[in-house]
Design an enzyme around this catalytic site. Structure first.
Site, PDB file in Angstrom:
ATOM      1  CE1 TYR A   1     -16.490 -10.922  -2.881  1.00  0.00           C
ATOM      2  CE2 TYR A   1     -17.657 -13.022  -2.771  1.00  0.00           C
ATOM      3  CZ  TYR A   1     -16.610 -12.205  -2.359  1.00  0.00           C
ATOM      4  OH  TYR A   1     -15.688 -12.675  -1.445  1.00  0.00           O
TER       5      TYR A   1
ATOM      6  CB  SER B   1     -14.826 -16.061  -2.917  1.00  0.00           C
ATOM      7  OG  SER B   1     -16.011 -16.516  -2.279  1.00  0.00           O
TER       8      SER B   1
HETATM    9  P1  NDP Z   1     -13.022  -7.143   5.128  1.00  0.00           P
HETATM   10  O1  NDP Z   1     -14.055  -6.288   4.514  1.00  0.00           O
HETATM   11  O2  NDP Z   1     -13.175  -7.581   6.529  1.00  0.00           O
HETATM   12  O3  NDP Z   1     -11.578  -6.460   4.931  1.00  0.00           O
HETATM   13  C1  NDP Z   1     -11.225  -6.052   3.641  1.00  0.00           C
HETATM   14  C2  NDP Z   1      -9.809  -5.540   3.638  1.00  0.00           C
HETATM   15  O4  NDP Z   1      -9.503  -5.182   2.290  1.00  0.00           O
HETATM   16  C3  NDP Z   1      -9.656  -4.311   4.486  1.00  0.00           C
HETATM   17  O5  NDP Z   1      -8.387  -4.331   5.098  1.00  0.00           O
HETATM   18  C4  NDP Z   1      -9.772  -3.173   3.467  1.00  0.00           C
HETATM   19  O6  NDP Z   1      -9.005  -2.025   3.758  1.00  0.00           O
HETATM   20  C5  NDP Z   1      -9.160  -3.813   2.259  1.00  0.00           C
HETATM   21  N1  NDP Z   1      -9.648  -3.186   1.048  1.00  0.00           N
HETATM   22  C6  NDP Z   1     -10.925  -3.114   0.599  1.00  0.00           C
HETATM   23  N2  NDP Z   1     -10.972  -2.421  -0.546  1.00  0.00           N
HETATM   24  C7  NDP Z   1      -9.704  -2.045  -0.799  1.00  0.00           C
HETATM   25  C8  NDP Z   1      -9.109  -1.294  -1.840  1.00  0.00           C
HETATM   26  N3  NDP Z   1      -9.830  -0.769  -2.816  1.00  0.00           N
HETATM   27  N4  NDP Z   1      -7.771  -1.108  -1.803  1.00  0.00           N
HETATM   28  C9  NDP Z   1      -7.024  -1.615  -0.798  1.00  0.00           C
HETATM   29  N5  NDP Z   1      -7.526  -2.318   0.216  1.00  0.00           N
HETATM   30  C10 NDP Z   1      -8.858  -2.524   0.213  1.00  0.00           C
HETATM   31  O7  NDP Z   1     -12.918  -8.411   4.169  1.00  0.00           O
HETATM   32  P2  NDP Z   1     -12.375  -9.898   4.424  1.00  0.00           P
HETATM   33  O8  NDP Z   1     -11.175  -9.881   5.264  1.00  0.00           O
HETATM   34  O9  NDP Z   1     -13.519 -10.741   4.782  1.00  0.00           O
HETATM   35  O10 NDP Z   1     -11.990 -10.263   2.905  1.00  0.00           O
HETATM   36  C11 NDP Z   1     -10.653 -10.318   2.428  1.00  0.00           C
HETATM   37  C12 NDP Z   1     -10.666 -11.054   1.101  1.00  0.00           C
HETATM   38  O11 NDP Z   1     -11.203 -12.359   1.298  1.00  0.00           O
HETATM   39  C13 NDP Z   1     -11.530 -10.392   0.032  1.00  0.00           C
HETATM   40  O12 NDP Z   1     -10.926 -10.538  -1.226  1.00  0.00           O
HETATM   41  C14 NDP Z   1     -12.820 -11.195   0.095  1.00  0.00           C
HETATM   42  O13 NDP Z   1     -13.531 -11.145  -1.114  1.00  0.00           O
HETATM   43  C15 NDP Z   1     -12.276 -12.575   0.387  1.00  0.00           C
HETATM   44  N6  NDP Z   1     -13.221 -13.515   0.979  1.00  0.00           N
HETATM   45  C16 NDP Z   1     -13.838 -13.263   2.183  1.00  0.00           C
HETATM   46  C17 NDP Z   1     -14.706 -14.193   2.704  1.00  0.00           C
HETATM   47  C18 NDP Z   1     -15.409 -14.003   4.008  1.00  0.00           C
HETATM   48  O14 NDP Z   1     -16.325 -14.785   4.312  1.00  0.00           O
HETATM   49  N7  NDP Z   1     -15.027 -13.031   4.832  1.00  0.00           N
HETATM   50  C19 NDP Z   1     -15.001 -15.452   2.012  1.00  0.00           C
HETATM   51  C20 NDP Z   1     -14.285 -15.615   0.776  1.00  0.00           C
HETATM   52  C21 NDP Z   1     -13.433 -14.675   0.300  1.00  0.00           C
HETATM   53  P3  NDP Z   1      -9.510  -0.913   4.839  1.00  0.00           P
HETATM   54  O15 NDP Z   1      -9.481  -1.624   6.158  1.00  0.00           O
HETATM   55  O16 NDP Z   1      -8.500   0.167   4.743  1.00  0.00           O
HETATM   56  O17 NDP Z   1     -10.884  -0.538   4.440  1.00  0.00           O
END
Ligand code: NDP
Length: 246
Positions: free
Chosen positions: A155, A141
């Protein structure tokens, strides 16, 4: 479009948000996919079915990134079933907001377990299956470099840890011809950071482009990094944040 024909890819957290966009994009570019979810079974199964109905190959697997045995078992089984592994995208992540006066240690531990330990476990298992030309891509991030509001210390720390991890892994795996890079998105419109929440206007204004990213913009970058064209890029944290850190 990146040419990923014949490549086998594993994506953690591929059911929703950025991970789902990466799954769709890598599949569109020709890769066979396996991806994890933790709670979103129906969404994950629907995404895998969508890819198959478009002529691709995809499998959704339930595996909590905080459960090392489940995660490494899922990667090993997928590599076995697909006949190898070329690309790991460690995308799964959690964000629990809270300032230091209120942040619970359980949430601190969960943040590290998913965002850091889970990335290490995935990379360690993937490294057992990747060959020369292999790719490990983590989703960090921009908050590793800039934490603009109160309430994001654990975070931001977890994402800074990923940047350090990637530098070290690039050294470990470089001699085998495997590259390791960290993509650092800025605000991306997902459930984690919706472009409609209380803070959205402030977040938008803190980017140079005055907008959130669409998930497809992050996925396009990951697809290029996965391709043969990115062969000399390793150990880097690559910020794609609309100028948030500018
Ligand atoms: P979302 O919360 O929209 O989606 C998260 C995804 O990760 C979901 O598919 C969820 O699965 C999965 N997930 C969460 N915890 C676990 C776990 N313990 N084991 C397996 N899968 C898991 O997040 P984003 O798409 O926004 O984020 C994706 C990545 O990008 C993250 O690492 C986040 O930190 C990073 N990020 C996001 C930003 C943003 O602005 N959105 C900015 C910078 C970085 P399920 O659907 O089954 O719950």
């Amino acid at each position: 479009m990146a040419d990923l024909s014949g490549k086998k890819a594993f994506v953690t957290g591929g059911a929703r948000g950025i991970g789902a966009a990466i799954v769709r994009r890598l599949a569109r570019d020709g890769a066979e996919l396996a991806f994890t979810y933790v709670g979103s079974r129906d969404t994950a199964e629907a995404l895998a079915a969508e890819i198959v109905s478009n002529g691709g190959k995809a499998q959704a697997i339930q595996a909590d990134s905080a459960d090392a045995a489940a995660l490494s078992g899922a990667i090993a089984k997928a590599a076995d079933r697909m006949g190898g592994l070329d690309i790991l995208v460690a995308n799964a992540g959690v964000f629990t907001p809270g300032t230091i006066d209120e942040f619970k240690l359980d949430d601190f531990d969960r943040t590290l377990a998913v965002n850091v330990r889970g990335v290490f476990v995935a990379a360690q298992e993937a490294a057992r299956h990747l060959g020369s030309g292999g790719r490990i891509i983590t989703i960090g991030s921009t908050n590793a470099g800039r934490a603009p509001f109160p309430g994001m210390a654990p975070y931001a720390m977890s994402k800074a840890a990923v940047a350090g991890l990637v530098r070290g892994l690039a050294r470990d795996l470089g001699p085998r011809g495997i590259t390791v890079n960290n993509v650092q998105p800025g605000p991306v419109d997902t459930d984690m950071n919706p472009d409609s929440g209380d803070f959205a206007a402030m977040v938008r204004a803190s980017t140079a482009l005055n907008r959130y990213a669409d998930v497809s913009e992050i996925a396009a970058f990951v697809a290029w990094l996965s391709s043969a064209e990115a062969s000399y890029l390793t150990g880097a944290s690559l910020t794609i944040d609309g100028g948030f850190q500018a």
